[in-house]
Motif scaffolding. Structure first.
Motif, PDB file in Angstrom:
ATOM      1  N   UNK A 179      14.003 -31.748  13.040  1.00 45.96           N
ATOM      2  CA  UNK A 179      14.982 -31.086  13.851  1.00 45.96           C
ATOM      3  C   UNK A 179      16.460 -31.217  13.004  1.00 45.96           C
ATOM      4  N   UNK A 180      16.779 -32.378  13.034  1.00 47.19           N
ATOM      5  CA  UNK A 180      18.089 -32.799  12.270  1.00 47.19           C
ATOM      6  C   UNK A 180      18.050 -33.934  11.624  1.00 47.19           C
ATOM      7  N   UNK A 181      18.801 -33.995  10.471  1.00 46.02           N
ATOM      8  CA  UNK A 181      18.833 -35.154   9.474  1.00 46.02           C
ATOM      9  C   UNK A 181      20.074 -35.897   9.534  1.00 46.02           C
ATOM     10  N   UNK A 182      20.474 -36.520   8.194  1.00 48.80           N
ATOM     11  CA  UNK A 182      21.307 -37.292   8.022  1.00 48.80           C
ATOM     12  C   UNK A 182      22.863 -36.735   8.339  1.00 48.80           C
ATOM     13  N   UNK A 183      22.960 -35.379   8.452  1.00 54.17           N
ATOM     14  CA  UNK A 183      23.993 -34.812   8.489  1.00 54.17           C
ATOM     15  C   UNK A 183      24.673 -34.761   9.950  1.00 54.17           C
ATOM     16  N   UNK A 184      23.963 -35.040  10.984  1.00 56.85           N
ATOM     17  CA  UNK A 184      24.300 -34.999  12.098  1.00 56.85           C
ATOM     18  C   UNK A 184      25.645 -35.900  12.581  1.00 56.85           C
ATOM     19  N   UNK A 185      26.562 -35.213  13.317  1.00 60.21           N
ATOM     20  CA  UNK A 185      27.815 -35.944  13.502  1.00 60.21           C
ATOM     21  C   UNK A 185      28.247 -35.867  15.170  1.00 60.21           C
ATOM     22  N   UNK A 186      27.015 -35.418  15.906  1.00 58.37           N
ATOM     23  CA  UNK A 186      27.569 -35.355  17.420  1.00 58.37           C
ATOM     24  C   UNK A 186      26.196 -35.442  18.098  1.00 58.37           C
ATOM     25  N   UNK A 187      26.094 -35.873  19.499  1.00 62.82           N
ATOM     26  CA  UNK A 187      25.076 -36.174  20.299  1.00 62.82           C
ATOM     27  C   UNK A 187      24.465 -34.795  20.356  1.00 62.82           C
ATOM     28  N   UNK A 188      23.169 -34.768  20.519  1.00 66.57           N
ATOM     29  CA  UNK A 188      22.334 -33.240  21.006  1.00 66.57           C
ATOM     30  C   UNK A 188      22.577 -33.328  22.308  1.00 66.57           C
ATOM     31  N   UNK A 189      22.644 -31.756  22.737  1.00 71.72           N
ATOM     32  CA  UNK A 189      22.786 -31.528  23.825  1.00 71.72           C
ATOM     33  C   UNK A 189      21.915 -30.173  24.345  1.00 71.72           C
ATOM     34  N   UNK A 190      22.046 -29.841  25.414  1.00 72.79           N
ATOM     35  CA  UNK A 190      21.406 -28.585  25.883  1.00 72.79           C
ATOM     36  C   UNK A 190      19.871 -28.502  25.429  1.00 72.79           C
ATOM     37  N   UNK A 191      19.447 -27.457  24.932  1.00 75.09           N
ATOM     38  CA  UNK A 191      18.189 -27.177  24.667  1.00 75.09           C
ATOM     39  C   UNK A 191      17.318 -28.056  23.636  1.00 75.09           C
ATOM     40  N   UNK A 192      18.232 -28.490  22.691  1.00 79.00           N
ATOM     41  CA  UNK A 192      17.740 -29.413  21.722  1.00 79.00           C
ATOM     42  C   UNK A 192      17.715 -30.853  22.333  1.00 79.00           C
ATOM     43  N   UNK A 193      18.553 -31.150  23.243  1.00 74.96           N
ATOM     44  CA  UNK A 193      18.207 -32.527  24.322  1.00 74.96           C
ATOM     45  C   UNK A 193      16.888 -32.458  25.013  1.00 74.96           C
ATOM     46  N   UNK A 194      16.697 -31.389  25.779  1.00 73.39           N
ATOM     47  CA  UNK A 194      15.739 -31.038  26.735  1.00 73.39           C
ATOM     48  C   UNK A 194      14.335 -31.017  25.641  1.00 73.39           C
ATOM     49  N   UNK A 195      14.362 -30.728  24.475  1.00 73.32           N
ATOM     50  CA  UNK A 195      13.272 -30.644  23.405  1.00 73.32           C
ATOM     51  C   UNK A 195      12.816 -32.087  23.006  1.00 73.32           C
ATOM     52  N   UNK A 196      13.915 -32.951  22.744  1.00 75.63           N
ATOM     53  CA  UNK A 196      13.792 -34.384  22.363  1.00 75.63           C
ATOM     54  C   UNK A 196      12.866 -35.038  23.790  1.00 75.63           C
ATOM     55  N   UNK A 197      13.479 -34.792  24.736  1.00 74.64           N
ATOM     56  CA  UNK A 197      13.169 -35.707  25.900  1.00 74.64           C
ATOM     57  C   UNK A 197      11.582 -35.322  26.185  1.00 74.64           C
ATOM     58  N   UNK A 198      11.275 -33.673  26.043  1.00 79.16           N
ATOM     59  CA  UNK A 198       9.816 -33.359  26.127  1.00 79.16           C
ATOM     60  C   UNK A 198       8.874 -33.954  24.960  1.00 79.16           C
ATOM     61  N   UNK A 199       9.416 -34.076  23.735  1.00 80.13           N
ATOM     62  CA  UNK A 199       8.625 -34.650  22.687  1.00 80.13           C
ATOM     63  C   UNK A 199       8.688 -36.171  23.348  1.00 80.13           C
ATOM     64  N   UNK A 200       9.389 -36.786  23.438  1.00 77.56           N
ATOM     65  CA  UNK A 200       9.433 -38.450  23.715  1.00 77.56           C
ATOM     66  C   UNK A 200       8.465 -38.765  24.922  1.00 77.56           C
ATOM     67  N   UNK A 201       8.408 -37.983  25.865  1.00 79.91           N
ATOM     68  CA  UNK A 201       7.541 -38.232  27.050  1.00 79.91           C
ATOM     69  C   UNK A 201       6.117 -37.919  26.984  1.00 79.91           C
ATOM     70  N   UNK A 202       5.870 -37.208  25.626  1.00 84.41           N
ATOM     71  CA  UNK A 202       4.494 -36.797  25.313  1.00 84.41           C
ATOM     72  C   UNK A 202       3.559 -38.084  24.927  1.00 84.41           C
ATOM     73  N   UNK A 203       2.333 -37.841  24.848  1.00 81.51           N
ATOM     74  CA  UNK A 203       1.660 -39.063  24.316  1.00 81.51           C
ATOM     75  C   UNK A 203       1.378 -39.045  22.910  1.00 81.51           C
ATOM     76  N   UNK A 204       1.873 -37.973  22.192  1.00 82.71           N
ATOM     77  CA  UNK A 204       1.542 -37.840  20.802  1.00 82.71           C
ATOM     78  C   UNK A 204       2.352 -38.897  19.868  1.00 82.71           C
TER      79      UNK A 204
END
Length: 505
Positions: A129-154
């Protein structure tokens, strides 16, 4: 090994593209081949793979990896997030290549609504999704996507850096919005944020992927942060002259161990002797005399006037190095004796443990410290020196670096990656050591090692770097034999000879 900032990483990419020369999309292809090889080494092609790609070059890497996995008959589904309708040039090229690839099971370009796929225990998630150029915290839909991925057993593999984690400073990041990878495949070099303990929960296992970026740039470019490499230390290690005698191998003074803390003095003295010191004198209170003479017969016991504590600075003109602080206590008389000892000493001085705790209670005394002083605090000791708790390791490191420059001192923040902050603003991380060394007395051993190396004539920088490395290496060698759970500070001392031999050989 140098650690570059995110800006320097971009410079390195551009320099490689211009001077190899190679097209940026071809460099991306080369990186993707190396990443794909690392993934296929670990997961067979019976694995279902879901790739989440962002709109930048990290997403382009992920798309190229998805195509290569599909060509190897992996079952691959791809989700490209193009919310703002802007893809990087190379990401757009790899999007078209994905569309042209007939082996991709599913390709979805997300522009507005997103229906997340089912992620189960047999699914491998590739995070691009994002690499070493990220300079601010994720928010909105991307934050929701990260939480969805993290809560999965994958299981999750992150490309270069877990999405949401910034390359350097995460002090004000939102931790819930960072991918928690099982494996991070970072490109070419470690990132600064990888060196901090609070970020290990996001990185998982770390593997460095060599994508053959310009070695000329890496060699010539100055870096503020460096990781010690054993090959560099071999050149620094001093061989003993065949005609050496104890008088020219370092005459060292250790001031350590109030009554009840004799063990600190013993450990520091044994480590000092094991690290090549020709002669070691230990200044101790009267009540510690018998135990010191019995425990370390090779050391000279110098007795304080007081029965139970260090009370008065001693003449230091004949010594080549001084280590002060392990177990000396924090009585006010001891505090006055300590600062007096440090101020009057002309040789290199290592301050540790209670010497630092005393300094934190008398912070005005810092201005009286001689240039070149070496301080070895663990994180909480440094926070006390700083006068306030730090929010995270990056802030602590920044403050330690500033203090080292201000005092013209050498400050070692001890930890899994101990960090030496030097007077010139450079920071050197130590790669050796293990969790078994989180045990009482381990810091006393480090004090003894560095004091011995200073007495041998090593410059302060070299003594600190070599001392950290030997300390950690001895702990690693001991842990291999004994396991981390059973490791003691005394074991680190016992394995010091093998650590020296390993570097020398």
């Amino acid at each position: 090994m140098k650690i570059f900032t995110s800006a320097q990483i971009r410079e390195l990419d551009h320099y490689t593209i211009e001077h190899e020369p190679i097209r940026s999309v071809d460099l991306m292809e080369r990186a993707a081949r190396a990443l794909t090889h690392a993934i296929t080494d670990r997961w067979n092609n019976g694995t279902s793979v879901v790739v989440f790609a962002g709109p930048g070059n990290n997403g382009g890497d992920a798309l190229a990896v998805a195509r290569m996995l599909a060509e190897k008959e992996y079952k691959v589904s791809v989700f490209l997030f193009n919310i703002n309708g802007r893809l990087s040039e190379d990401c757009a090229i790899n999007k078209q290549r994905i569309i042209d690839c007939k082996r991709i099971r599913q390709f979805t370009e997300v522009t507005q609504q997103f229906d997340p796929p089912q992620l189960d225990v047999d699914t491998l998630v590739v995070d691009g999704l994002f690499g070493s150029g990220l300079n601010k915290p994720l928010a909105g839909g991307f934050a929701s996507l990260v939480k969805y991925i993290n809560q999965s057993p994958s299981q999750i593999v992150s490309i270069d850096i877990p999405s949401g984690l910034m390359t350097e400073d995460n002090t004000f990041n939102v931790l819930a919005n960072i991918i928690r990878a099982d494996l991070t495949l970072t490109l070419q070099q470690k990132k600064l944020s990888f060196m901090f303990p609070e970020n290990q929960q996001f990185i998982g296992e770390l593997k460095i992927i060599d994508i053959r970026l310009s070695q000329e740039f890496i060699r010539k470019k100055q870096a503020q942060y460096i990781i010690t490499e054993e090959t560099d230390l071999r050149r620094k290690l001093r061989a003993r002259n065949a005609f050496a005698h104890k008088g020219n191998m370092g005459n060292d003074l250790l001031i350590a161990g109030c009554f009840g803390m004799a063990g600190a003095a013993i450990l520091a003295a044994k480590a000092c002797l094991r690290s090549g010191a020709g002669k070691v004198t230990v200044h101790i209170p009267k009540r510690n005399y018998d135990i010191m003479q019995i425990a370390v017969p090779e050391a000279i016991a110098q007795i304080d006037h007081e029965e139970t504590y260090f009370s008065e600075a001693v003449a230091s003109e004949d010594y080549d190095a001084i280590g002060i602080g392990p177990g000396i206590g924090q009585m006010e008389n001891t505090a006055i004796a300590m600062i007096s000892q440090v101020r009057r000493s002309q040789c290199p001085v290592v301050m540790d443990a209670d010497a630092l705790n005393i300094l934190s209670r008398h912070r005005a005394w810092m201005q009286q410290l001689p240039k070149g002083i070496i301080m070895t605090p663990h994180p909480r000791e440094f926070d006390r020196l700083n006068g306030a708790p730090c929010n995270d390791s990056y802030e602590r490191l920044s403050k330690a670096r500033d203090l080292a420059e201000h005092l013209q001192a050498y400050i070692i923040i001890k930890g899994h990656y101990s960090a030496l902050c030097m007077p010139n603003g450079q920071v050197v991380f130590n790669p050796t050591g293990n969790a078994g060394m989180a045990t009482a007395g381990s810091g006393d051993v480090l004090t003894g090692i560095i004091t011995a190396l200073l007495g041998r004539g090593y410059e302060r920088e070299d003594a600190c770097i070599l001392g950290m490395y030997l300390h950690g290496l001895a702990g690693d060698l001991a842990a291999r034999e004994l396991g981390e759970e059973s490791l003691t500070a005394g074991d680190i001392i016992e394995w010091l000879p093998k650590a020296f031999k390993r570097i020398a050989d």
